[in-house]
Scaffold this motif. Structure first.
Motif, PDB file in Angstrom:
ATOM      1  N   VAL A 202     -30.360 -47.347  36.255  1.00  0.00           N
ATOM      2  CA  VAL A 202     -30.886 -48.197  36.659  1.00  0.00           C
ATOM      3  C   VAL A 202     -29.763 -50.125  36.421  1.00  0.00           C
ATOM      4  CG1 VAL A 202     -32.640 -49.958  35.417  1.00  0.00           C
ATOM      5  CG2 VAL A 202     -32.668 -47.296  35.788  1.00  0.00           C
ATOM      6  N   TRP A 203     -29.136 -50.027  35.704  1.00  0.00           N
ATOM      7  CA  TRP A 203     -28.400 -50.612  35.160  1.00  0.00           C
ATOM      8  C   TRP A 203     -27.108 -51.372  35.711  1.00  0.00           C
ATOM      9  CZ3 TRP A 203     -25.678 -51.281  29.110  1.00  0.00           C
ATOM     10  CH2 TRP A 203     -27.065 -50.723  28.467  1.00  0.00           C
ATOM     11  N   HIS A 204     -27.099 -50.045  37.167  1.00  0.00           N
ATOM     12  CA  HIS A 204     -26.043 -50.590  38.435  1.00  0.00           C
ATOM     13  C   HIS A 204     -27.265 -51.570  38.983  1.00  0.00           C
ATOM     14  CE1 HIS A 204     -22.452 -48.110  38.909  1.00  0.00           C
ATOM     15  NE2 HIS A 204     -22.776 -47.442  38.568  1.00  0.00           N
ATOM     16  N   LEU A 205     -28.188 -51.438  39.500  1.00  0.00           N
ATOM     17  CA  LEU A 205     -28.595 -52.627  40.000  1.00  0.00           C
ATOM     18  C   LEU A 205     -29.350 -53.335  39.613  1.00  0.00           C
ATOM     19  CD1 LEU A 205     -31.811 -49.796  41.502  1.00  0.00           C
ATOM     20  CD2 LEU A 205     -30.048 -50.465  42.524  1.00  0.00           C
ATOM     21  N   VAL A 206     -29.329 -54.044  38.176  1.00  0.00           N
ATOM     22  CA  VAL A 206     -29.723 -54.993  37.566  1.00  0.00           C
ATOM     23  C   VAL A 206     -28.361 -56.468  37.099  1.00  0.00           C
ATOM     24  CG1 VAL A 206     -31.157 -56.369  35.835  1.00  0.00           C
ATOM     25  CG2 VAL A 206     -32.678 -53.657  37.010  1.00  0.00           C
ATOM     26  N   ALA A 207     -27.879 -55.071  36.641  1.00  0.00           N
ATOM     27  CA  ALA A 207     -26.979 -56.194  36.703  1.00  0.00           C
ATOM     28  C   ALA A 207     -25.474 -56.487  37.743  1.00  0.00           C
ATOM     29  CB  ALA A 207     -25.494 -54.916  35.556  1.00  0.00           C
ATOM     30  N   GLY A 208     -25.832 -55.705  38.718  1.00  0.00           N
ATOM     31  CA  GLY A 208     -25.056 -55.698  39.999  1.00  0.00           C
ATOM     32  C   GLY A 208     -23.570 -55.166  40.210  1.00  0.00           C
ATOM     33  N   THR A 211     -22.228 -49.025  43.818  1.00  0.00           N
ATOM     34  CA  THR A 211     -21.775 -47.861  43.130  1.00  0.00           C
ATOM     35  C   THR A 211     -20.363 -46.871  44.091  1.00  0.00           C
ATOM     36  OG1 THR A 211     -23.168 -46.489  45.000  1.00  0.00           O
ATOM     37  CG2 THR A 211     -24.131 -46.778  42.874  1.00  0.00           C
ATOM     38  N   SER A 212     -19.352 -48.139  44.371  1.00  0.00           N
ATOM     39  CA  SER A 212     -18.475 -47.686  44.843  1.00  0.00           C
ATOM     40  C   SER A 212     -17.633 -47.896  43.567  1.00  0.00           C
ATOM     41  CB  SER A 212     -17.401 -49.602  45.147  1.00  0.00           C
ATOM     42  OG  SER A 212     -17.592 -50.033  44.489  1.00  0.00           O
ATOM     43  N   GLY A 213     -16.600 -46.997  43.885  1.00  0.00           N
ATOM     44  CA  GLY A 213     -15.024 -46.454  42.324  1.00  0.00           C
ATOM     45  C   GLY A 213     -14.800 -47.913  41.616  1.00  0.00           C
ATOM     46  N   SER A 214     -14.499 -49.136  42.657  1.00  0.00           N
ATOM     47  CA  SER A 214     -13.984 -50.214  41.529  1.00  0.00           C
ATOM     48  C   SER A 214     -15.224 -50.227  40.173  1.00  0.00           C
ATOM     49  CB  SER A 214     -13.420 -51.352  42.461  1.00  0.00           C
ATOM     50  OG  SER A 214     -14.459 -51.815  43.490  1.00  0.00           O
ATOM     51  N   HIS A 215     -15.870 -50.244  40.795  1.00  0.00           N
ATOM     52  CA  HIS A 215     -17.567 -51.126  40.432  1.00  0.00           C
ATOM     53  C   HIS A 215     -17.774 -50.116  39.495  1.00  0.00           C
ATOM     54  CE1 HIS A 215     -19.125 -55.050  42.397  1.00  0.00           C
ATOM     55  NE2 HIS A 215     -18.064 -54.738  42.379  1.00  0.00           N
ATOM     56  N   GLU A 216     -17.561 -48.645  39.248  1.00  0.00           N
ATOM     57  CA  GLU A 216     -17.445 -47.370  38.792  1.00  0.00           C
ATOM     58  C   GLU A 216     -17.093 -47.718  37.171  1.00  0.00           C
ATOM     59  OE1 GLU A 216     -20.007 -45.568  37.846  1.00  0.00           O
ATOM     60  OE2 GLU A 216     -20.674 -45.544  40.176  1.00  0.00           O
ATOM     61  N   ILE A 217     -15.270 -48.186  37.850  1.00  0.00           N
ATOM     62  CA  ILE A 217     -14.562 -48.582  36.292  1.00  0.00           C
ATOM     63  C   ILE A 217     -14.998 -50.204  36.062  1.00  0.00           C
ATOM     64  CG2 ILE A 217     -12.290 -49.365  35.816  1.00  0.00           C
ATOM     65  CD1 ILE A 217     -11.838 -47.509  38.516  1.00  0.00           C
ATOM     66  N   ALA A 218     -15.534 -50.708  36.798  1.00  0.00           N
ATOM     67  CA  ALA A 218     -16.711 -52.273  35.967  1.00  0.00           C
ATOM     68  C   ALA A 218     -17.834 -51.895  35.030  1.00  0.00           C
ATOM     69  CB  ALA A 218     -16.277 -52.892  37.079  1.00  0.00           C
ATOM     70  N   ILE A 219     -18.141 -51.152  35.748  1.00  0.00           N
ATOM     71  CA  ILE A 219     -19.202 -51.506  34.366  1.00  0.00           C
ATOM     72  C   ILE A 219     -19.416 -50.574  33.365  1.00  0.00           C
ATOM     73  CG2 ILE A 219     -20.735 -48.008  35.701  1.00  0.00           C
ATOM     74  CD1 ILE A 219     -23.121 -50.280  35.426  1.00  0.00           C
ATOM     75  N   SER A 220     -17.951 -49.281  33.724  1.00  0.00           N
ATOM     76  CA  SER A 220     -17.365 -48.479  31.813  1.00  0.00           C
ATOM     77  C   SER A 220     -17.689 -49.825  31.065  1.00  0.00           C
ATOM     78  CB  SER A 220     -16.810 -47.878  32.178  1.00  0.00           C
ATOM     79  OG  SER A 220     -17.359 -46.818  32.524  1.00  0.00           O
ATOM     80  N   ALA A 221     -16.472 -51.300  31.741  1.00  0.00           N
ATOM     81  CA  ALA A 221     -16.255 -51.821  30.228  1.00  0.00           C
ATOM     82  C   ALA A 221     -17.909 -52.813  30.522  1.00  0.00           C
ATOM     83  CB  ALA A 221     -14.895 -52.498  31.347  1.00  0.00           C
ATOM     84  N   PHE A 222     -18.842 -52.814  31.399  1.00  0.00           N
ATOM     85  CA  PHE A 222     -19.781 -53.822  30.908  1.00  0.00           C
ATOM     86  C   PHE A 222     -20.790 -52.342  29.866  1.00  0.00           C
ATOM     87  CE2 PHE A 222     -24.226 -53.800  31.672  1.00  0.00           C
ATOM     88  CZ  PHE A 222     -24.248 -55.482  31.484  1.00  0.00           C
TER      89      PHE A 222
END
Length: 340
Positions: A202-208, A211-222
């Motif tokens: 859900v946070w992937h979708l709403v926070a933008g 599901t790419s590898g680099s964005h999985e790393i980024a969402i961990s920091a988020f």
């Protein structure tokens, strides 16, 4: 790299002004600066979760020119790291064949190798985090059923989540909460860990976040910025050490990605407070407007890792040239401006 025993000895509470200097040096490509930065992140992730805010804020200020250098509180509850932990840690770092699931499981397994006191320390840190207030007021949520999302209006959050899960073969809760024994955790940690398993996509979708590898790393920091998610801290410590050891030339861009997402998490209202089940019928755009959520934006391509590992030669070449240009700017001490 310094010897591993020397690194072990350097993993201790950092002086934040010295960390600022080290992070600035790391940004220019200095190996010693990287190792000081890594020692601070490793200490925070595996010894003192409450310190991660001060550590990443300091690094973000060096990397992006935004953020603050805090003062440590008078008392910082801290766990210790023994030989058993370091053996487990380096086993994870040295492994070369991880995929998305196996690295998740490997990082989670490090939680079993830390000081037993870290559970109590992490619970206290979770209770004190401003983004985790809901963990003290709400019961642990039940499972989300896929049937709940069926038949919702096209374009709604629930419809988009259903489509994402079905099309990609995802599990609605990412991992089985019982298999990883979340019920054994104390109140705040149990709630937060169950809830992020439910809400990660859900946070992937709403926070933008893609599901790419680099964005999985980024969402961990988020997530770390949002509610002090200790698993995310451990994951980032592992990813950064792997980069330092295996691909130091990419460390600066990786840190760019992480600090951008960290500040995005800092600047976004607490997503843990939102009753997401009430938002299933609503569009993502209306939810963003309602809660003042700006989608993540980075100077780096959202599918950076996928381009580097696949696609055509010319696409890879173009990206390598662009990334090289960005890396040179970082080494000159420049700030790469993102839209967050």
């Amino acid at each position: 790299m310094q010897s591993r025993s020397e690194f072990h000895n350097s993993v201790q509470q950092p002086d934040l002004q010295a960390l600022m200097v080290a992070a600035t040096a790391a940004k220019t490509g200095d190996a010693e600066g990287r190792e000081q930065l890594l020692a601070a992140v490793t200490w925070g992730a595996f010894c003192c979760p409450v310190a991660m805010g001060g550590i990443i804020d300091t690094i973000a200020l060096a990397w992006l020119g935004r953020g603050t250098v805090q003062n440590w509180p008078n008392v910082l509850p801290t766990g210790q790291l023994d030989e058993g932990f370091w053996n487990a840690f380096w086993t994870v770092i040295d492994e070369k064949s991880f995929d998305a699931i196996s690295i998740t499981e490997a990082v989670a397994s490090l939680g079993g190798a830390v000081d037993p006191q870290l559970l109590e320390i992490s619970e206290a840190a979770a209770r004190d985090h401003p983004g985790a207030a809901s963990a003290l007021m709400r019961p642990v949520p039940g499972r989300t059923q896929i049937e709940t999302l069926e038949g919702l209006p096209q374009g709604s959050l629930g419809h988009r989540l259903h489509q994402m899960v079905v099309d990609n073969g995802y599990d609605l809760e990412v991992l089985d909460r019982e298999a990883i024994q979340l019920s054994a955790l104390p109140q705040a940690l149990q709630y937060l860990n169950v809830r992020i398993l439910q809400m990660h996509d859900v946070w992937h979708l709403v926070a933008g976040y893609e599901t790419s590898g680099s964005h999985e790393i980024a969402i961990s920091a988020f997530q770390l910025a949002q509610f002090g998610h200790n698993y995310s801290a451990m994951f980032l410590a592992v990813v950064l050490m792997k980069s330092h050891q295996n691909q130091p030339q990419g460390f600066g861009l990786l840190m760019q990605l992480i600090t951008e997402a960290w500040l995005h998490g800092r600047e976004t209202p607490a997503l843990m407070d939102i009753e997401w089940e009430q938002e299933w019928p609503n569009s993502i755009e209306s939810i963003r407007k309602k809660y003042d959520i700006r989608p993540y934006a980075s100077v780096l391509p959202r599918n950076l890792l996928e381009i580097l590992s696949g696609t055509s030669f010319w696409q890879r070449l173009g990206l390598v040239i662009k990334m090289g240009w960005m890396a040179r700017r970082l080494r000159r001490g420049e700030y790469l401006q993102s839209a967050v």
